[in-house]
Design a protein around this motif. Structure first.
Motif, PDB file in Angstrom:
ATOM      1  N   ASP A  15      -8.182  -1.576  -7.345  1.00  0.00           N
ATOM      2  CA  ASP A  15      -7.862  -1.924  -6.077  1.00  0.00           C
ATOM      3  C   ASP A  15      -6.889  -0.638  -5.628  1.00  0.00           C
ATOM      4  O   ASP A  15      -5.679  -0.276  -5.992  1.00  0.00           O
ATOM      5  CB  ASP A  15      -6.912  -2.967  -6.108  1.00  0.00           C
ATOM      6  CG  ASP A  15      -6.428  -3.446  -4.701  1.00  0.00           C
ATOM      7  OD1 ASP A  15      -6.239  -2.525  -3.888  1.00  0.00           O
ATOM      8  OD2 ASP A  15      -6.099  -4.669  -4.410  1.00  0.00           O
ATOM      9  N   ARG A  18      -3.620  -1.085  -3.561  1.00  0.00           N
ATOM     10  CA  ARG A  18      -2.447  -1.494  -4.476  1.00  0.00           C
ATOM     11  C   ARG A  18      -2.117  -0.691  -5.347  1.00  0.00           C
ATOM     12  O   ARG A  18      -0.526  -0.481  -5.410  1.00  0.00           O
ATOM     13  CB  ARG A  18      -3.198  -3.013  -4.888  1.00  0.00           C
ATOM     14  CG  ARG A  18      -1.872  -3.622  -5.936  1.00  0.00           C
ATOM     15  CD  ARG A  18      -2.405  -4.717  -6.470  1.00  0.00           C
ATOM     16  NE  ARG A  18      -1.577  -5.372  -7.854  1.00  0.00           N
ATOM     17  CZ  ARG A  18      -2.087  -6.092  -8.528  1.00  0.00           C
ATOM     18  NH1 ARG A  18      -3.332  -6.592  -8.537  1.00  0.00           N
ATOM     19  NH2 ARG A  18      -1.109  -6.625  -9.416  1.00  0.00           N
ATOM     20  N   ARG A  21       0.157   2.196  -3.527  1.00  0.00           N
ATOM     21  CA  ARG A  21       1.459   1.553  -2.964  1.00  0.00           C
ATOM     22  C   ARG A  21       2.430   1.545  -4.562  1.00  0.00           C
ATOM     23  O   ARG A  21       3.639   1.783  -4.430  1.00  0.00           O
ATOM     24  CB  ARG A  21       1.661   0.140  -2.571  1.00  0.00           C
ATOM     25  CG  ARG A  21       1.036   0.286  -1.010  1.00  0.00           C
ATOM     26  CD  ARG A  21       1.103  -1.112  -0.381  1.00  0.00           C
ATOM     27  NE  ARG A  21       0.825  -2.331  -1.159  1.00  0.00           N
ATOM     28  CZ  ARG A  21      -0.421  -2.790  -1.108  1.00  0.00           C
ATOM     29  NH1 ARG A  21      -1.367  -2.394  -0.308  1.00  0.00           N
ATOM     30  NH2 ARG A  21      -0.589  -4.061  -1.713  1.00  0.00           N
ATOM     31  N   THR A 107       0.265  -1.846 -12.323  1.00  0.00           N
ATOM     32  CA  THR A 107      -0.225  -3.417 -11.607  1.00  0.00           C
ATOM     33  C   THR A 107      -1.673  -3.439 -12.373  1.00  0.00           C
ATOM     34  O   THR A 107      -2.024  -4.619 -12.114  1.00  0.00           O
ATOM     35  CB  THR A 107      -0.182  -3.292 -10.414  1.00  0.00           C
ATOM     36  OG1 THR A 107      -0.789  -2.327  -9.722  1.00  0.00           O
ATOM     37  CG2 THR A 107       1.360  -3.424  -9.648  1.00  0.00           C
TER      38      THR A 107
END
Length: 118
Positions: A15, A18, A21, A107
């Motif tokens: 992703d 995501r 960030r 993440t």
């Protein structure tokens, strides 16, 4: 023998938005350029760190462990940002005069390290 250096280290992102960030927030590294969801390159001092889509990555690419060196702030400052951004601390190692390294997962469960001289 020719001189060899690292131009870029990249990891494959599932992703892109995501993960971009996450690294902007957790390590406060600015994006140098971005090619939609294909590639995001961050600006570092002497090298480059990037996120790649599966389509842009080398065939069979699997994992890398980037080691980011920090100066001018404490490991605790970095740890707080990484955890606030959704990362996980998975280990720490004090190497005495050689420095200190903390190991994290981002993440998407990619492992990265943060090294400091103190």
């Amino acid at each position: 023998m020719s001189e060899i250096d690292i131009q870029t280290v990249y990891i494959v992102a599932k992703d892109m938005e995501r993960l971009t960030r996450f690294y902007e927030s957790a390590l406060e590294i600015p994006v140098q350029f971005r090619d939609a969801d294909k590639w995001t390159q961050f600006r570092l001092q002497r090298s480059a760190f990037a996120l790649s889509s599966f389509g842009e990555a080398a065939t069979g690419a699997a994992g890398a462990v980037p080691v980011f060196q920090v100066a001018g702030e404490t490991q605790n400052d970095v740890k707080e940002r990484v955890l606030a951004a959704g990362g996980q601390l998975i280990g720490q190692r004090d190497m005495g005069d050689h420095g200190f390294v903390a190991t994290y997962k981002d993440t998407e469960e990619n492992v990265f390290q943060v090294f400091s001289k103190t």
